[in-house]
Structures are given as C-alpha cells and as structure tokens.
Design a protein around this motif. Sequence first.
Motif, PDB file in Angstrom:
ATOM      1  N   ARG B  86      38.750 -48.623 -42.523  1.00 13.24           N
ATOM      2  CA  ARG B  86      39.694 -49.021 -43.567  1.00 13.24           C
ATOM      3  C   ARG B  86      40.752 -47.987 -43.817  1.00 13.24           C
ATOM      4  NH1 ARG B  86      37.818 -50.062 -48.810  1.00 13.24           N
ATOM      5  NH2 ARG B  86      35.877 -49.911 -47.985  1.00 13.24           N
ATOM      6  N   MET B  89      43.242 -48.158 -41.062  1.00 13.26           N
ATOM      7  CA  MET B  89      44.002 -49.111 -40.869  1.00 13.26           C
ATOM      8  C   MET B  89      45.095 -49.046 -41.834  1.00 13.26           C
ATOM      9  SD  MET B  89      43.956 -52.028 -39.251  1.00 13.26           S
ATOM     10  CE  MET B  89      42.420 -53.115 -39.123  1.00 13.26           C
ATOM     11  N   LYS B 108      45.929 -50.937 -33.344  1.00 14.11           N
ATOM     12  CA  LYS B 108      45.000 -51.946 -33.972  1.00 14.11           C
ATOM     13  C   LYS B 108      43.965 -52.356 -33.428  1.00 14.11           C
ATOM     14  CE  LYS B 108      46.569 -55.709 -37.245  1.00 14.11           C
ATOM     15  NZ  LYS B 108      46.517 -57.023 -36.271  1.00 14.11           N
ATOM     16  N   LEU B 111      41.124 -49.972 -33.672  1.00 13.85           N
ATOM     17  CA  LEU B 111      40.650 -49.869 -35.133  1.00 13.85           C
ATOM     18  C   LEU B 111      39.851 -51.254 -35.090  1.00 13.85           C
ATOM     19  CD1 LEU B 111      43.271 -48.927 -37.503  1.00 13.85           C
ATOM     20  CD2 LEU B 111      41.083 -48.270 -37.273  1.00 13.85           C
ATOM     21  N   GLU B 112      40.064 -52.255 -34.593  1.00 15.60           N
ATOM     22  CA  GLU B 112      39.307 -53.328 -34.729  1.00 15.60           C
ATOM     23  C   GLU B 112      38.030 -53.187 -34.107  1.00 15.60           C
ATOM     24  OE1 GLU B 112      42.871 -56.794 -35.140  1.00 15.60           O
ATOM     25  OE2 GLU B 112      42.009 -56.583 -33.261  1.00 15.60           O
TER      26      GLU B 112
END
Lengths: 480, 381
Positions: B86, B89, B108, B111-112
């Motif tokens: 988090r 992100m 991204k 991160l996912e």
Amino acid sequence: MCVCVCVCVQSGPASLPAEDISTNSNGPKQDSLFDDDPEDLFAEATEEVSLDSPERDVLLSDGPSPAITPITPPCSLITPHIDMFTHCSFDEIEEEEGGDSFDMHISVSDPEKVGDGMNAYMAYKVSTKTSMSLFRSQDFSVKRRFSDFLGLHSKLASKYLHIGYIVPPAPEKSIVGMTKVKVGKEDQSSNEFVEKRRSALERYLMRTVKHPTLLKDPDVLQFLESSELPRAVSTQALSSAGILRMVNKAAEAVNKMTIKMNESDAWFEEKQQHFDNLDLQLRKLHASVESLVCHRRELSVNTALFAKSAAMLGNSEDHTALSRALSQLAEVEEKIDQLHQDQANADFYCFSELLGDYVRLITAVKGVFDHRMKTWQKWQDGQILLQKKREAEAKLQFNNKPEKLQQAKDEMRELEGKVQQGERDFELISKTIRKEVSRFEKERVKDFKTIIIKYLESLVQTQQKQKVKNIIIIIFSISY
Amino acid sequence: MRSVSVDLNHDASLLIDIPDALCERDKVKFTVHTKTTLSSFQKPDFSVPRQHEDFIWLHDTLVETEDYAGLIIPPVPPKPDFESPREKMHKLGEGEATMTKEEYTKMKQELEAEYLAVFKKTVQVHEVFLQRLSSHPILSKDRNFQIFLEYDQDLTVRRKNAKEMFGGFFKNMVKSADEVLISGIKEVDDFFEQEKTFLLDYYSKIKDSTAKAEKMTRSHKNIADDYIHISATLNTLSADDSTANKKHCGGYYMSSFVFLQKVEGRVASDQELKLTELLRYYMRDIQAAKDLLYRRARALVDYENSNKALDKARLKSRDIPQAEEHQKQCLQKFDKLSESGKKELTSFKGRRVVAFRKNLIEMAELEIKHAKLLRTWLAMV
C-alpha cells in the motif's frame, strides 16, 4: 518481440551451447543485433574524420582562458582551409584521413603516493602503446599527477571549446577522497577512491585522444610523451568543475540576454532539443543505475548477514542432519555474497561510472552550443554597432566635418572587418559543431551498446556461477 | 505451496481448506470449506465466511482452555499486512509524473503482483492454522473449533463475550513472565531441561535468521524494481536516438533488462516463500512450544507452592485435607502437562525437520529452474 543478444560465452559448463553469433546462419536473425538495422555493431568500422582546422585567427578571439601555464600554439592545425560552406548532410559523411588509422591504447596504472601529509599526492603511470607516426616511439610511459590532467584539460578547453569542439571533461576533484589518501588511511574506501580515480583518468585520456583534432594538439603530445611537465599552478581554476561552471555561466549570460536568435538552421534547433532530452534521460538512467549499485551492495551485505545467522542456527539445531544442511546453506550463501559484491562492482565500473562520464559530456556539448550563440551575439552586436557608425557618418557628412568624417570612415572600415570576421567565426563554429556532433553521436551510440553488452555479459557470468550454488544445495538436501 | 507444515489434511474424516478469499479494503474475508465424515457435524460438506478476528478468537479460546495446557497450540496466523504494498502504491502515485507511461504500468503491475503475493500468503497461513487443528487428535475435537467451522452466523457476538470473560488476562501474563520463569525453574527432568535450553536458544537464532532473510528478499525486490526503471529509460533513449539519427537503433536490449527484472523478481518471491516464510512460521511455532514450557513451569511452581502450603498447614494443623487435595491436584496437573508436553515436543521436532527438508529441496529446485531459464535466454539468438 525476441531479444537479440550478442554474447560470447567463454568458459561455461559443458551443457551450455557456446554460440558464436557472428557465424550463426540458421534462421532470419543473423548478425543483426537490431531488428531492422543492417549495420553490425561488431564490424570494426573505425571512423576516420578529417582534420578540418580552425583558422589561426580564431585563436586570438576572446574565449575563456583560465589556464595560467603557457599554451603551446597548435601549429599542427594550420592546413589549408577547405571551403565547406555548402550544406551537406554531415551525418552521412565518412571523411578519410590521409594518414594513420586510429591505433592507440593508453593505460593509467600504478598509483603511487609521493610525499607526506597534506602536500602528498598520488602519481600515476601513464603508458601509451601506439603505432601512429605522430609519436616519437611506439611504447612509452610517463608519471603524472591529478593536477596535470586538470591542467591538460584546461588548456584544451581554452583552445577549443569556444570554437565548437567538444572537449571531454576531466574527472571531478574530490577534497574528501584526496584528504583521506593524503592522511594515509590505507583502508578500503580510500583504495576504492584511488581505483575509481585511476579508472576515470584512463577513460578521460582515451576519450581525449580518440578526438582526431585533440590528438594532434601539442599539449596532448607533450602530456603523453615528455618526462617533465611544467606544474599547473592554480588547480582551483583548472578543475573541470571550474571550467564547467564557467561554461554554465556563459550559458546563463546568454539566456539573460534573452537572445531571440534567428535560428535559420533547423538542424541546430533539432539538435539542441535532442541534447536537452538526452541530458534528462541520461541523468535519470544514471540515477537508476546508482540505485541498482546501492541495492546490490545492500543485497551482498544482507546475504552475508543471513549466512552468519544461518550458520548460528545450524549450530543451534540439534537434529544432526538438518544442522549439517543449515551449515551448508550458510556456506553457500557466503559464496553468493561474494558474487553479489563482484556484480555490484561490475554494475558500478561497467555501467554507472560510464553513464556519469556521459552526463558530464552532454554538459560540455550543451556548452559548445551556447558558445555558438555567444559568437552569433558578438556578430550581431558588431552589426548593430556598424549600423550606428554608418548613421553617425551620414550625419557627419551632412554636417560637413571633414576630420571627424575621416576618423569615422576609418572606424567604420575597421568595424566592417570585425563584422565580417564575426560572420566567419559564426559560420565556422556552426560547421565545426555539426561535425563534432555527428562524430560524438556516432561514438556515443556505439559506446552505449558496448557498455550494455559488456554489462549483460557480466550479469550472465554471475548467474552461471550461481548454478554452483544450486548443485550444492541439491546435494546436501538429498543426502539427509 | 502448502509445504510449511507437512502431513496435514490427509485424514479424510476432516478435511479443511480455504478455496477462496475476498479482499475488501483492508479486511480479508476467508471462505472456510469443510468436508467431513464425522457424525459430530451437521452436514458432510459446507462452507462459512470468516474474518481474521475469528481466527484470533478461536486461537485464544484454545489457549485459555485448561485441558489443552499440555499441548502446543498452533500459532495464531498473523494479521493480513498490506502495509508494504500500500505504501509503495502511494509512493508510485506520487512519482507518476516522473515516469513514462510504460514504466508506470510496469511498476503498477509489480505492485499488483506483490499485493497478490501478500494475499496468497495470508490465505496459506490461515489455512495451515486450521489444518494443524484438524490433524491434531485432541484439538480437532474441540467444541469451539466445530463452532468455528460450522456456525453459519457471524461470530462477532461470541468474540465479544469471550473477550469479556477472559479479558486476555492469561495471554498478558504469559508475555511478561515467560523467559524469566522458564529459565529460573529448577528442572528435574532431563528431557525438559534439554528442551528448554534448546528452544530458548533456537528461538533467538531463528528470529534473527527470519529478519535477515526478510532483508535479503527485500534487496532482491529492490533490484528488480531498478531493472524496471533502467529498461524504461533505455527504451526512451533508444527511441530518441532512432528519431535523431533517422535510423533504427534497436531497443538497447531493453527487453533483456525486462527479462532480468522478471527473473530477479521471481528469485525474490521464491526465496520469500520457501525460505523466509518457513523461518517465519517456525519462529512462531517455537514460540508456541515455549508457551507450553511456560505453562508447565507455571504448573511446577504451583505444585511447589502447594507443597509449601501443605507443610504450613501440617505445622498449623489446620486445613490439612484441603491442602492435601490441592497438592494432589497440582501434582496431577503437572504430571499431565509433562506427559503430554513430552509427546508434543517430540512430534514437533519431527515435524520441523521434515518441513525444513521439504522446503530446502523445493528452494533448490526452483533455483535450478531459474538457471535453466537464464540458459535458454542466453541461447536465444
């Protein structure tokens, strides 16, 4: 999208196919390293650029001259000036040099501390091996100290920067680093500092001599050949940072004058934009690679710490076989740590330092563009002044003042000469920059690819060594 | 990747798994699925939704149950921790302006993937907790365990009641007096003396190893991220060069860096699962074993105190039968704890050795897979 990688695998394990890519003939992906480009990176195409010499007069114009030691006038540069005012596409020209092809190798080695305390300095051995007729012998070496390099750079900069030549910047001064060495700290960080500097000096010299004009400069020849060199006095002023500062100041001055330069040449506008972008991207890349170096060093440290911890855990473990396995894991991780460290060094020297060099080089290129603007401004100023004088002369003629008229006419003639000179200067610097940029870009693109290939090779070698780790792990885990 | 604790969920009489879970903001809703042939359950096949707090409740009730004092209660699964991805992100959002679109997309995606990895890990660790219980001869028959599996209403009310009843009293006591009490006890039994020494030492070592392994994994991840940035910048550079030099300059091997990033990232996550998770899990398990030792030590103290009380009573010639009864009970309790404790600790050791072996082998196999991957990449022309 397939990856075309040209890697020469030297001594790998037997199961690894050693592919010599240049002779690979199966399939459409042959020697071409890029998808569409027919040029083969590894073709040993040495660029040969002619010695287009600036006129001697240009040397007398005012450019930044911070050097205190006497400058040897570059008499070797006086050759008949070829008229190249026609606009040819300099990007495509491959100029032949009537003479030697570039065959020269310089190495900087054997750093030796001379003297004691704060007056101590490092002396480096500069060895040259060459077959070029320009030099007195084929294999020779001299002792130089860091300020000598700075002195060389300052001389070259004062002679060539303002007429449009991209003079490679010298390595940065470092007060902290040097003080440690002077004080005599024989620890790892000062050794690293000396190695970093040695490597940077070597790259600097190679870059300088690769420049066809600079190579023939008597100051360069003297630097490489003569056993005694007059000491550069004030190294503060001579530091490349100092020179760059001066270049930047010139740039700022140019900007402050809010020159709305009538750029009749789209080429320059395009290139300026290109170099601005390049500057941005290179700095970004350099930052990412520095981050990579940092993280890999962290990985190495963390792996070492883990290895120690795993060893302690293994000792604590009371189940014999598991204890042995954990100890072996610890040993393996220790070896891995060393690999990571080596890789971090490769990251650094192979990649990061070279990117740093290029960031500084781009600044020098931008400086050269700014000098062109300054030259243009001077020419324009001359023209404006001439115009004023013409008006004043007309007025005098009207008012019929014969003595003053004659004086005005004389002044005007002198001014006209200056304006013509200004125009010639401008055209000359524009021409020089075109050639320089073309040469620079070719070198740069070639250099980049070489850097990256070398870097990937080093990575691959590390990965291969890691296989040893795997085999060991399998063996021990099966054995219990 | 359920190899942290082996030999679980093989007994067909009670099979438990967590087939899916939902992530709503920070709350994770697990679907606990049970398949059983036992008559004590109402249905043979059923599922219930459960939250992390429900697992904590179950664990705490087991810990507080006197009858289980001689057992190693499986460690409570840690709270789902999405803090790290988090935060990243958030940072990514702030730095979006400085990145190219492609770079941003890749970061991204990474991160996912990290989010997903945390998610998978938390599901695994909750599942293992339940499976440890289901495969334990005594704990699997616990009434609260059955309620947990079966009760199709919200457990929140029960949870509140339990908190009021116990107030976490016992837990707090354990935390504060733990080490001192265990080490201070005069041990008569060799087995327990050895176990005590071993577990105390091993715990501190494995805690250290876990922390160091986590740092290692973190470094690998950082390197993978660096490769993303490098490949993106090289891509931009080579595109610029192509336009400037009016010819195609190739992708500066950008794709190589993308590949390296994938490998590095995979190394990181495999290492995490096989090594770091293993160490982490057993660190908690050893804590649970230490808790058992503590309870036994407490019982010993009680027994010794009851002896003193009995002596006092005999001296004063007062309340002797109560004192005798009390002493007898304390002794019984202590013996019971010692007996079951011995069994538990012995099987724990076996379990640990097997799990380590399995994970280390799997880790090695994964390394070899990586090496093969790199070889294939090398051979690609």
